[in-house]
Enzyme design. Structure first.
Site, PDB file in Angstrom:
ATOM      1  CB  SER A 104     -76.647  17.596  87.847  1.00 24.52           C
ATOM      2  OG  SER A 104     -75.643  16.604  87.900  1.00 24.52           O
ATOM      3  CE  LYS A 105     -73.472  21.409  93.882  1.00 27.22           C
ATOM      4  NZ  LYS A 105     -72.179  20.851  94.263  1.00 27.22           N
TER       5      LYS A 105
END
Ligand code: GLU
Length: 504
Positions: free
Chosen positions: A260-261
């Site tokens: 994920s970011k």
């Protein structure tokens, strides 16, 4: 005649493009180009609540930077347009109504408050085979009432009516046969109260109308596949369905789950292709491009996150990937992202590439750091000289600035402890000798340096480090005589003199 190969990337324009999305683009693109097919970009913007301004433009820029240009897109047009689903709004309702008429879908009039109450009272509430009979829809209300509600334009949606206990299966190009039980799948909304289709209906209708032959997308869409298969069966015939492939996830480098970011923020690496600034929160997320990646390296790295050729080869150009890529060799399991390996790819590409290929981005980086290139020949020489030391394009800034301007500071503390009068005299001698060197070239500079050292009874190694620091400011950079040769006589002498002053 077999069907023309037509693939699509169908993003919802909701923000920056995650590397998983770019890899989906890449695999689609490689497959299409290998088979002389078309690569289509379709913007799936039917969820207006998630609209983010600038996100579509960002997708074009990213694909362009990566060199993966679509053959058809909202911007480019094509024979199957429009390519933005919001502009195709009117084409979906008739399919949803057809399904209602055939008893394969139904109207649902439940208000958002009613659904909210259900969700509150029933844990993990799902609108499905079991619960639909307790809800307000055309299956539970009598027909007159339904007609009345429709004629009064009471807000409603159309939901698919999942059949009971049916096996829904299809062959995935990566996973082989995949089967679902229809009773496990909820009655997804197909058409929303605002008249817009949901993703499920739109994706099937558009894949049909755009004559998509193969649909490759991330593994996160696998749970939606049974809904899509049923819609194909009901509307256009399962035999006309595109061939599906659900691509493995890109996983966190540590622990489990999808990258994920937030993992990128936590571990200090980019997860988006290019810089993205959220227009609402103004939050800025860095991209691979701005971190200093070459698109060729970025693409190469992504291709190998989930696929390999079955050989030792790791460096592939886009052209080679088009020749060698095969869906059969895409792994079923997720691929762990490794930032060091990503950098390794970039370093290999910088070393392998002619400097002309990255001259421009480096020139821009230097300009951003206050350095203007006015001698292109010199610039080329510098790039050639330092490229092996650069992993990211941004490394060219510290590695080459001192060729164009005197170092901002000189690390005299690294010279001082071993500095003495003998060395001071050596450099004064060196300046004197260098004044007479003509033409000013590497070998003569080195020869003179060594002769003076010998005459002064100094080991050349003892004065090389101070010389380097005088020229570049610190203990780094390529060969000192190469540096001196490039910066020229006047500048070399100026830098030695300046440091000698500091050492007094
Ligand atoms: N609109 C979906 C997305 O945002 C596309 C999924 C698909 O390719 O079917 O990723």
């Amino acid at each position: 005649m077999s069907k023309k190969i037509r693939v699509r990337f169908a993003p919802s324009p909701t923000g920056g493009l995650h590397i998983g999305g770019v890899r989906t683009v890449l695999y689609n693109y490689l497959f299409a180009k290998q088979h002389g097919g078309d690569f289509i970009l379709r913007i799936e913007d039917t969820d207006q609540t998630r609209f983010v301004s600038g996100a579509e433009e960002y997708i074009y820029e990213t694909l362009s930077w990566c060199g993966l240009e679509p053959d058809e897109s909202p911007k480019k047009g094509g024979a199957f347009g429009p390519y933005r689903q919001s502009e195709r709004k009117d084409s979906y309702r008739k399919y949803a109504e057809q399904l209602v008429n055939e008893g394969k879908a139904y109207y649902a009039f439940d208000t958002s408050e009613e659904l909210e109450t259900k969700r509150k009272n029933v844990a993990n509430f799902q609108y499905n085979i079991a619960s639909r009979i307790e809800m307000k829809n055309s299956l539970t209300l009598d027909q007159d009432n339904v007609k009345k509600l429709l004629s009064e334009n009471v807000p409603h949606v159309i939901r698919i009516k999942m059949p009971t206990d049916e096996e829904i299966k299809f062959t995935d190009m990566i996973r082989g046969e995949v089967a679902f039980n229809s009773s496990q799948v909820d009655d997804k909304v197909l058409l929303k109260a605002d008249g817009m289709p949901t993703y499920h209906l739109a994706v099937v209708v558009d894949d049909h109308l755009m004559q998509i032959s193969h649909a490759f997308r991330g593994e996160e869409w696998l749970p939606s596949a049974p809904v899509h298969i049923l819609l194909w069966r009901y509307l256009f015939g399962e035999e006309n369905m595109p061939q599906w492939a659900h691509l493995p996830l890109i996983l966190k480098p540590d622990g489990n789950g999808k990258l994920s970011k937030r993992d990128g923020d936590r571990l200090g690496f980019p997860v988006f292709a290019m810089d993205w600034t959220d227009p609402k929160s103004n939050e800025k997320t860095t991209g691979f491009k701005e971190r200093g990646f070459l698109p060729e390296a970025f693409i190469n790295m992504l291709a190998l996150l989930g696929w390999n050729e079955g050989s030792e080869q790791e460096i592939f150009s886009l052209k080679e990937l088009i020749e060698k890529f095969s869906m059969e060799r895409v792994h079923k399991g997720g691929a762990k992202f490794n930032y060091d390996k990503a950098k390794w790819f970039n370093h290999e590409w910088i070393k392998k590439f002619p400097v002309a290929s990255f001259q421009l981005p480096v020139e821009i980086l230097l300009k951003d750091n206050g350095i203007n290139i006015d001698d292109p020949k010199k610039f080329e020489k510098v790039l050639e000289l330092v490229k092996d030391r650069c992993t990211l394009l941004t490394d060219f800034v510290p590695q080459s600035s001192f060729f164009f301007q005197s170092p901002e500071s000189i690390d005299v503390s690294a010279i001082q402890p071993k500095w003495d009068e003998k060395k001071n005299r050596f450099f004064i001698e060196l300046i004197r000798a260098y004044e007479f060197i003509n033409p000013w070239q590497h070998d003569d500079l080195e020869k003179e340096f060594k002769e003076i050292a010998a005459a002064s009874q100094i080991k050349p190694g003892d004065v090389l480090l101070p010389f380097r620091i005088m020229l570049v400011g610190g203990k780094f950079g390529p060969g000192v005589f190469d540096i001196a040769a490039i910066i020229g006589k006047e500048e070399t002498i100026k830098r030695i003199t300046h440091t000698l002053q500091l050492l007094k």
